[in-house]
Design a protein around this motif. Structure first.
Motif, PDB file in Angstrom:
ATOM      1  N   THR A 157       0.740  -1.225  -0.248  1.00 39.79           N
ATOM      2  CA  THR A 157       0.044   0.038   0.137  1.00 39.79           C
ATOM      3  C   THR A 157       0.795   1.309   0.050  1.00 39.79           C
ATOM      4  O   THR A 157       1.896   1.522   0.767  1.00 39.79           O
ATOM      5  CB  THR A 157      -0.888   0.137   1.151  1.00 39.79           C
ATOM      6  N   ARG A 260      -7.304   1.687  -1.813  1.00 38.32           N
ATOM      7  CA  ARG A 260      -5.793   1.766  -1.806  1.00 38.32           C
ATOM      8  C   ARG A 260      -5.259   2.095  -3.044  1.00 38.32           C
ATOM      9  O   ARG A 260      -5.470   1.389  -3.860  1.00 38.32           O
ATOM     10  CB  ARG A 260      -5.297   0.393  -0.998  1.00 38.32           C
ATOM     11  N   VAL A 262      -1.850   1.203  -4.513  1.00 33.70           N
ATOM     12  CA  VAL A 262      -1.029   0.062  -4.254  1.00 33.70           C
ATOM     13  C   VAL A 262      -0.080  -0.337  -5.404  1.00 33.70           C
ATOM     14  O   VAL A 262      -0.115   0.056  -6.610  1.00 33.70           O
ATOM     15  CB  VAL A 262      -1.635  -1.294  -4.199  1.00 33.70           C
TER      16      VAL A 262
END
Length: 286
Positions: A157, A260, A262
């Motif tokens: 993340t 998120r 990522v």
């Protein structure tokens, strides 16, 4: 088959419009149309039919799209393997959307110091494949937004983002400080590509059934649909902050979980370049 013609065909199939495909390929429309006709003549069948909604694939065209993507991906893998066999160290980075995260000077400097003599190649993707070809081995690492099916993948993340709804600025929803998913449930929304990861598509699709909504493949197309067709769209908070457009209001959707941002890579890939790149990028974004 001529790989270049196949690339032209895939662009027209994904855009469903010769003009948009020509713009994407940075060429004029007449020669692109000619290349498609040549491919059809070579195969002896029609690949597209023109409809009010654009260029739609015929049954043979749908078959060719699957095969063409596989052939183009295989050609790219072969190219990269030859380069690596020749001693060139290459990291292929896929970025969903404009790719501001990849344009980080501190990250580039840190990665160059830790992995000298390594070439980083950028591949920009669209909403048709939020993983930018990662699962097909077209890139080594993807910078993208979740959620998506993480089977066989590892992720790190970079940042969590609230989800925002993009709505017309004169819409009653724009008068509110925040919204809920239920506020969007019965609105005409953008239609995300069916080729996208199902988990990702379900999260970012404002309404479950958007059959009549405008089809989009990029953030710019999402915002255009909001402005010109009065659709609604969901975007990450960073996109809302960076793409302020007159006539569009961005409102947080309180009951959606954060998304998120990522880095994702194949779990079986043991290249030392990937953790080095992840460390450099995450350190530069704080």
């Amino acid at each position: 088959m001529d790989l270049r013609r196949l690339g032209y065909f895939v662009a027209v199939a994904e855009e469903a419009n010769v003009g948009r495909a020509a713009k994407r390929l940075r060429m004029s429309q007449p020669p692109l149309s000619q290349r498609i006709r040549e491919l059809e003549a070579d195969l002896g069948c029609a690949l597209f039919v023109r409809t009010p909604r654009g260029m739609e694939l015929t049954a043979p065209g749908r078959v060719l799209l699957v095969e063409a993507r596989a052939l183009l991906a295989g050609a790219e893998r072969a190219r990269e393997r030859v380069r690596r066999a020749a001693g060139e160290r290459v990291l292929r980075v896929g970025v969903l959307g404009p790719g501001e995260q990849a344009l980080s000077f501190p990250a580039a400097r840190a990665f160059a110091q830790s992995c000298p003599d390594t070439t980083v190649r950028l591949h920009q993707g669209d909403l048709g494949d939020p993983l930018i070809g990662l699962t097909a081995d077209q890139v080594d690492v993807a910078i993208t937004y979740g959620p998506f099916d993480e089977t066989g993948l590892a992720t790190r993340t970079v940042r969590e983002d609230r989800c925002y709804a993009a709505v017309p600025a004169d819409d009653p929803l724009a008068r509110r400080r925040s919204l809920s998913a239920g506020d969007l449930a019965h609105r005409s929304s953008v239609r995300l590509p069916e080729t996208a990861d199902p988990t990702w598509r379900a999260f970012w699709q404002p309404t479950p059934d958007s059959a009549d909504g405008p089809a989009v493949r990029s953030l710019d197309e999402c915002l255009h649909a909001v402005l010109w067709q009065r659709a609604v769209a969901l975007v990450p908070g960073q996109a809302a902050a960076r793409h302020q457009v007159e006539g569009i209001a961005f409102r947080p959707v309180d009951d959606l979980p954060p998304s998120r941002l990522v880095l994702a890579w194949r779990r079986a890939d043991r290249s030392p370049l990937i953790p080095a790149y992840a460390a450099a990028l995450c350190a530069s974004t704080g």
